[in-house]
Design a protein around this motif. Structure first.
Motif, short mmCIF file in Angstrom:
data_model
loop_
_atom_site.label_atom_id
_atom_site.label_comp_id
_atom_site.label_asym_id
_atom_site.label_seq_id
_atom_site.Cartn_x
_atom_site.Cartn_y
_atom_site.Cartn_z
N PRO A 48 -11.25 -14.20 -3.73
CA PRO A 48 -9.82 -12.95 -2.94
C PRO A 48 -9.25 -12.50 -2.13
N GLU A 49 -10.49 -12.62 -0.92
CA GLU A 49 -8.67 -12.08 0.28
C GLU A 49 -7.48 -12.94 0.09
N PHE A 50 -7.58 -14.66 -0.22
CA PHE A 50 -6.16 -15.13 -0.26
C PHE A 50 -5.11 -14.57 -0.42
N PHE A 51 -4.50 -14.62 0.58
CA PHE A 51 -3.02 -14.19 0.56
C PHE A 51 -2.02 -15.27 -0.47
N ILE A 52 -1.33 -14.51 -1.69
CA ILE A 52 -0.17 -15.04 -2.27
C ILE A 52 0.78 -13.97 -2.33
N THR A 53 2.27 -14.26 -2.17
CA THR A 53 3.16 -13.91 -2.51
C THR A 53 4.35 -14.34 -2.72
N GLY A 54 5.11 -14.17 -3.42
CA GLY A 54 6.35 -14.20 -3.67
C GLY A 54 7.43 -14.48 -2.75
N ASP A 55 7.47 -14.40 -1.46
CA ASP A 55 8.55 -13.72 -0.62
C ASP A 55 7.78 -14.75 0.16
N TYR A 56 8.71 -15.63 0.35
CA TYR A 56 7.77 -17.20 1.84
C TYR A 56 8.28 -16.28 2.78
N ARG A 57 9.11 -15.25 2.98
CA ARG A 57 9.43 -14.06 4.03
C ARG A 57 7.77 -14.25 4.96
N GLU A 58 7.93 -13.54 3.58
CA GLU A 58 6.34 -12.36 3.92
C GLU A 58 5.41 -13.30 4.34
#
Length: 379
Positions: A48-58
């Motif tokens: 659950p702590e795995f970081f997921i984003t749709g913005d590669y800059r983040e």
């Protein structure tokens, strides 16, 4: 602890997931994906702590030691330059970029910033290819003079004419996109880069098949052997403008001459290399062993009539881990780069050379089959 992120977690991004090994101090901690359906899978697999984003800059603002870039080809340059600016070591899927200028910008930026960039040319780690390299270096066929590669791609209609690959602005062409692997292997086996190239090709099948409308959803890419023959299938990209059959002749700077032939509507899928030297030749039957068949390398080094097996045969068992066992080996080589150890894989200049041969070969076939000289890299 080595903290890794992946931009493009789906598709080829699975190679980054295979590197996750917390017990040995390697963790995949972050992913960038534009596919919402992948989020639940990633959370389940990495916690659950795995970081997921749709913005590669983040993602690049996270505390990372390395990042895998496994996005579509036309995004490689943008994402690689951003990662270099962030000072993060990179695993960059092939091709490096889709233009010569893009390749040069990446190389210059990496050198200026002192950022390590590893190129994902995993075919160098196929047991079959390594055996051919070993036989050449052992002098078993004398001095290499000629290399031929025939590439049969039965799944072309599934993989390259239903999505972005079919448009020139996204791939330039399949001689570059798909051929970058094989051109790199030709250079590697020959020990030199292409200095002049001439091409010929055409779009002859997929432009005549039923296409979906621009507003229709894009189908997921699936390799289905029931999709045969091509004329019995449909739902292709609205825009199809890349060649489905093409070939190039390459003059290498060290005197070796080579050819690469590619077709996307064959009934079978395989790569066949023939390397001819002054004292023999070698040829592969199959590229990577599967559960269905064992790939092999055949050596001819005595005069003979027709002999389809050669004088020696080397076979290779099926290996787990993707691409006939090549993916675990290239991941190991990437870790060697992070540790500052000597590498076995392709360099940035190797990757550039494969892109430029494919790029200018495509320019040749589209411009009257005139030859193109390959410009050298200038610091």
């Amino acid at each position: 602890m080595i903290r890794i992120g992946v931009i493009g977690a789906e598709g080829r991004g699975v190679i980054a997931q295979r590197l996750h090994n917390p017990e040995n101090g390697i963790t995949l901690t972050a992913a960038c994906t534009l596919h919402p359906e992948r989020i639940a899978h990633l959370r389940e697999k990495f916690g659950p702590e795995f970081f997921i984003t749709g913005d590669y800059r983040e993602l690049l603002r996270r505390p990372l030691d390395a990042v895998f870039i496994c996005t579509p080809d036309y995004l490689h340059e943008e994402h690689a330059l951003a990662a270099i600016e962030a000072g993060v070591a990179i695993y960059l899927e092939k091709p490096m970029a889709i233009t010569p200028e893009g390749c040069d910008r990446i190389i210059r930026a990496a050198k200026a910033r002192g950022v390590a960039v590893y190129m994902g040319h995993n075919m160098r780690f196929f047991p079959v290819m390594r055996k051919m390299k070993e036989l050449i270096e052992a002098g078993r066929i004398g001095q290499v003079q000629t290399i031929w590669c025939r590439h049969f791609i039965s799944y072309g209609g599934d993989a390259y004419f239903r999505d972005w690959h079919s448009e020139r602005r996204f791939s330039h062409g399949l001689l570059l996109q798909k051929g970058a692997h094989d051109i790199d292997i030709i250079h590697w086996l020959a020990g030199g880069y292409t200095s002049r190239v001439v091409g010929m090709g055409k779009l002859s099948v997929y432009d005549k098949l039923p296409r979906r409308r621009p507003e229709d959803p894009q189908p997921s890419v699936a390799f289905n052997r029931d999709n045969w023959p091509p004329k019995a299938t449909g739902n292709y990209s609205p825009v199809i403008e890349v060649e489905d059959s093409s070939m190039i002749l390459m003059q290498l700077a060290n005197g070796v001459q080579a050819s690469y032939l590619q077709c996307h509507y064959t009934p079978d899928d395989c790569r066949n290399y023939t390397i001819i030297g002054t004292e023999g030749r070698i040829e592969n039957h199959g590229g990577a062993s599967s559960e269905e068949y064992a790939a092999s390398v055949h050596l001819w080094n005595r005069r003979t009539g027709y002999n389809d097996q050669g004088h020696e045969v080397f076979t290779f068992p099926y290996l787990e881990g993707g691409h006939g066992g090549a993916d675990p080996l290239i991941n190991e080589d990437f870790l060697r780069m992070l540790r500052g150890e000597p590498l076995e894989g392709a360099t940035l200049l190797d990757a550039r050379a494969s892109v430029l041969a494919g790029y200018y070969g495509t320019e040749s076939l589209r411009n009257g089959n005139c030859p193109y000289d390959i410009p050298p890299f200038v610091e």
